[in-house]
Structures are given as structure tokens and as C-alpha cells.
Design an enzyme around this catalytic site. Structure first.
Site, PDB file in Angstrom:
ATOM      1  N   ARG A  89      19.608  30.464  -6.537  1.00  8.43           N
ATOM      2  CA  ARG A  89      19.295  29.269  -7.328  1.00  8.43           C
ATOM      3  C   ARG A  89      18.710  29.625  -8.684  1.00  8.43           C
ATOM      4  NH1 ARG A  89      18.692  25.530  -2.682  1.00  8.43           N
ATOM      5  NH2 ARG A  89      18.292  23.446  -3.457  1.00  8.43           N
ATOM      6  N   ARG A 134      13.717  14.091   6.175  1.00  9.37           N
ATOM      7  CA  ARG A 134      13.272  15.049   5.161  1.00  9.37           C
ATOM      8  C   ARG A 134      12.450  14.339   4.097  1.00  9.37           C
ATOM      9  NH1 ARG A 134      17.871  19.158   3.054  1.00  9.37           N
ATOM     10  NH2 ARG A 134      16.435  19.173   1.289  1.00  9.37           N
ATOM     11  N   ARG A 146      14.191  17.650  -8.321  1.00  4.95           N
ATOM     12  CA  ARG A 146      15.141  18.656  -7.818  1.00  4.95           C
ATOM     13  C   ARG A 146      16.403  18.692  -8.663  1.00  4.95           C
ATOM     14  NH1 ARG A 146      15.216  16.150  -2.306  1.00  4.95           N
ATOM     15  NH2 ARG A 146      16.972  17.479  -1.733  1.00  4.95           N
TER      16      ARG A 146
END
Ligand code: ADP
Length: 189
Positions: A89, A134, A146
Site C-alpha cells: 500500500r 467492521r 481511507r
């Protein structure tokens, strides 16, 4: 070995497609998100640390994530190949992965990138938050964070593989089965 980086923003469908790909190609699935969540559940030291970042929509620091990933690769010496899901990432992670695989005499075969636009991602993540439990999928601010981290820190990883001629973009909108077939077509080329 067949070593695939499955790339794409949060909510692109990496987990769904990984499950199908490992079954067809007999690969080991390494999802850094899943591994962190398993550690959070069993309250390991790693889990406690990871949670403090994940809850805010931030990346877990590179040295922690790279060390964990290397450990998982080393646990699977007989693998026919790996699907890396949610890793790398950052550019530093991509470099570390290249070095790790080179030390084992192998390399990344290709990056398969699921392309999905932001509006659709926001919708999918909120929907997933309703039934997955979640926490990071339930708060619109964390979801946006995010997506922003993806655009800022993770997008450069695409260039890293483009420079190696390994980047393959796939339309991530449509039927799960159709997207799966498009991924398989790239792998089987
Ligand atoms: P999603 O792709 O839906 O955001 P993941 O399950 O892949 O979900 O990851 C959940 C969270 O775990 C990320 O928001 C991040 O905090 C952390 N994480 C996962 N993979 C990495 C990574 N390679 N580097 C740093 N942090 C990571």
C-alpha cells in the site's frame, strides 16, 4: 510461481475476488487487513497496535506491516504462489516485497487492479459496514480518510508496477462473475 498483487481502493472487491482466485489457481491468500483483524480479535500486541491506526483510517506503519507480511510469506515455503491483497500500500512496501521475493528467487508476476470510482466505493463500504460489523466501514469520516490515504499514499504503487510493465487494470464494476472472468483472462494470457 504465480505471484499476484491484487490492487484497488477500499471496497473495490479485492477480498471477494481473492477468494475465487485462490480456489482456481491454488494460491496462498495474504490479506494484510484480514491478518490485522485476526490479531485484533485475539488481542495480540500487534493487534492492539494495528487497531490504533485502523480505527482512524490510517495505515499501519510500514516497518510493522512489512515485518508481518514477510513472516507470513516465510510460513508458506511450499506455496505455488501468493495473492497479496491490501499489500503493498506504499512505495516502501512495494520495494520491500520485491526484495523479499528476489531473496527467494521469485518475483511479482503482475498487478491486477480493480478500478472503481469513489462514489461507488463509499456506497459499498457503508453497505458492508451494516452487516460485516467492521467499525472502519461504519463511519463516513473514516471511510473518506481511507479513500484519501489510498489516493495519496497508495496510488504511487500503481506507477511502481507500471514501470515494470506489470500493471493490468480491470473494470471493478459489474457482476462478480464477469469481473472474475476478466481477471482470469489476464492471468491466463
Ligand atoms: P480496505 O481495503 O477495505 O480498506 P483492508 O482490510 O485491506 O480494508 O484494510 C483495513 C485497514 O488495515 C486499512 O485501513 C489499514 O489501516 C490497515 N492495513 C491493511 N493493509 C495495510 C498495509 N499494507 N499497510 C498499512 N496498513 C494496512
Amino acid at each position: 510461481m504465480l505471484n499476484i498483487v491484487l490492487f484497488g481502493p477500499p471496497g473495490a472487491g479485492k477480498g471477494t475476488q481473492s477468494a475465487k482466485l485462490i480456489e482456481k489457481y491454488h494460491l496462498v491468500h495474504l490479506s494484510t487487513g484480514d491478518i490485522f483483524r485476526a490479531n485484533i480479535k485475539s488481542a495480540t500486541e500487534l493487534g492492539v497496535l494495528a487497531k490504533s491506526y485502523i480505527d482512524k483510517g490510517q495505515l499501519v506503519p510500514d516497518e510493522v506491516t512489512i515485518g508481518m507480511l514477510a513472516g507470513e510469506v516465510n510460513k508458506n515455503p511450499d506455496a505455488k504462489g501468493f495473492i497479496f491483497d491490501g499489500f503493498p500500500r506504499t512505495q516502501a512496501q512495494a520495494k520491500a516485497l520485491d526484495e523479499l521475493l528476489a531473496s527467494k528467487g521469485t518475483s511479482i508476476t503482475m498487478m491486477l487492479a480493480l478500478e472503481v470510482e469513489e462514489e461507488e466505493l463509499r456506497k459499498r463500504l457503508l453497505l458492508r459496514g451494516k452487516d460485516s460489523g467492521r467499525a472502519d466501514d461504519q463511519d463516513p469520516a473514516v471511510i473518506q480518510k481511507r479513500i484519501d490515504v489510498y489516493n495519496g499514499e497508495t496510488m504511487p504503487v500503481k506507477e511502481f508496477y507500471q514501470l515494470q510493465n506489470k500493471y493490468k487494470g480491470i473494470d471493478g464494476i459489474g457482476e462478480i462473475e464477469a469481473i472474475f472472468n476478466a481477471l482470469c483472462a489476464e492471468i491466463d494470457k
